[in-house]
Scaffold this active site. Structure first.
Site, PDB file in Angstrom:
ATOM      1  CE1 TYR A  92      -4.103   1.804   0.264  1.00  0.00           C
ATOM      2  CE2 TYR A  92      -3.269   2.779   2.295  1.00  0.00           C
ATOM      3  CZ  TYR A  92      -4.225   2.734   1.294  1.00  0.00           C
ATOM      4  OH  TYR A  92      -5.289   3.598   1.317  1.00  0.00           O
ATOM      5  CB  SER A 183       1.233  -5.584   2.877  1.00  0.00           C
ATOM      6  OG  SER A 183       0.395  -4.726   3.609  1.00  0.00           O
ATOM      7  CD  GLN A 184      -2.149  -1.844  -2.507  1.00  0.00           C
ATOM      8  OE1 GLN A 184      -3.043  -1.018  -2.316  1.00  0.00           O
ATOM      9  NE2 GLN A 184      -1.025  -1.558  -3.155  1.00  0.00           N
ATOM     10  CG  ASP A 269       0.663  -8.046  10.526  1.00  0.00           C
ATOM     11  OD1 ASP A 269       0.528  -6.823  10.747  1.00  0.00           O
ATOM     12  OD2 ASP A 269       0.701  -8.531   9.377  1.00  0.00           O
ATOM     13  CG  HIS A 298       2.514  -5.430   8.069  1.00  0.00           C
ATOM     14  ND1 HIS A 298       1.603  -6.419   7.751  1.00  0.00           N
ATOM     15  CD2 HIS A 298       2.564  -4.619   6.971  1.00  0.00           C
ATOM     16  CE1 HIS A 298       1.128  -6.218   6.537  1.00  0.00           C
ATOM     17  NE2 HIS A 298       1.698  -5.139   6.034  1.00  0.00           N
TER      18      HIS A 298
END
Length: 318
Positions: A92, A183-184, A269, A298
């Site tokens: 992101y 992640s994204q 996370d 994360h």
């Protein structure tokens, strides 16, 4: 941060009921059929990145509504094709970056197509025509009241078309295309695995865009906090928000994916809470393995994860 989500024993069996619109499949069939009306027009232009052992090309192809999407294509200079190709998606706020950031895959003998995220990064791919100013946050709620207008409809469509662009490259083996991201990027890879049958394997790390409602209820970390803030302001539209998100929830894509997948999750996370990852993993319809990082946030496995992925892919593609 200490453990904050469900105990591991419960996470291993956490398989919540999926909530999806009745026309989920029809929505994505129509979206991707509309994209396919536009010629892909893949372009691969040599780019001098000062990397003597790696061939680098500036790549462009047509994504959502035919809008041009930027990417990097890298391949080992001295390895003959056709090569397996990793289609790499970005976290992101980030974009395709610089070619030297993506040397792992060509060093291991793979090609890699690093796909820009529209409206993110440094603006190589505008989100909408005439809107060439990138932004770092706020995209999670852009158009969230209407699935037709939601930002991730455009981004996921770009990502599906990126697989087609990789397959069109003369140095790529179209039967060995891997989608990957964290992640994204992991959420995008998960979505593409559920939408594109040409995907051979998926590397899904700490996926974002998954089990949205639970995420907004158990973490106040960004980016999910953007959704919570939007719902706090639009108190009368909360169900409308989550109806839209049902079309984009990674749990629903996972349930449709059949390619072998290697997931990773970090139990501390707070950005992509572990229960949201396990929800998707436990619904994933294809062969799957999961790497658990008990004491990490994360960053997940960080530098420990790539060797696991390389070994897994070597065994899978042998």
């Amino acid at each position: 941060m200490a453990l904050f989500d469900l105990p591991l024993a419960e996470l291993l069996t956490y398989r919540p009921e999926r909530v999806e619109p009745d026309d989920f499949d029809a929505f994505w069939r129509a979206t991707l059929s509309d994209a396919a009306r536009h010629e892909l027009k893949p372009e691969f232009t040599p780019y001098d990145a000062l990397l003597a052992r790696v061939r680098v090309q500036d790549a462009r192809f047509s994504g959502y509504e035919g809008q041009r999407v930027a990417a990097w294509f890298l391949a080992p200079a001295e390895v003959a094709g056709p090569l397996p190709c990793v289609v790499q998606f970005i976290g992101y706020g980030g974009g395709r970056g610089q070619p030297h950031e993506w040397l792992l895959w060509p060093a291991a003998g793979y090609a890699v197509l690093v796909v820009d995220s529209r409206g993110q990064g440094n603006g190589d791919t505008p989100d909408l025509p005439g809107d060439d100013t990138p932004q770092h946050s706020g995209l999670l709620t852009r158009g969230v009241l209407d699935p037709e207008q939601y930002y991730y409809r455009r981004l996921f469509t770009d990502a599906v078309r990126a697989v087609d662009a990789a397959a069109a490259h003369p140095d790529v083996d179209p039967t060995r295309i891997i989608v990957a991201g964290a992640s994204q990027g992991g959420g995008i890879a998960q979505a593409v695995a559920g939408l594109h049958r040409q995907v051979r394997a998926a590397l899904i790390d700490l996926p974002f865009l998954t089990h949205f409602r639970r995420a907004t209820e158990i973490t106040d970390a960004h980016p999910y906090q953007e959704l919570a803030d939007f719902c706090a302001t639009n108190r009368d539209r909360i169900e409308q928000v989550f109806r839209t998100l049902g079309y984009f929830d990674g749990v629903n894509f996972a349930a449709r994916a059949t390619a072998p997948a290697l997931y990773s999750v970090a139990l501390m996370d707070d950005v992509c809470p572990p229960s949201t990852v396990f929800a998707a993993y436990n619904h994933y319809a294809g062969p799957k393995e999961l790497q658990i990082w008990p004491y990490n946030r994360h960053e997940g496995g960080a530098t420990f994860q790539p060797p696991i992925q390389l070994r897994w892919l070597r065994d899978l593609l042998a």
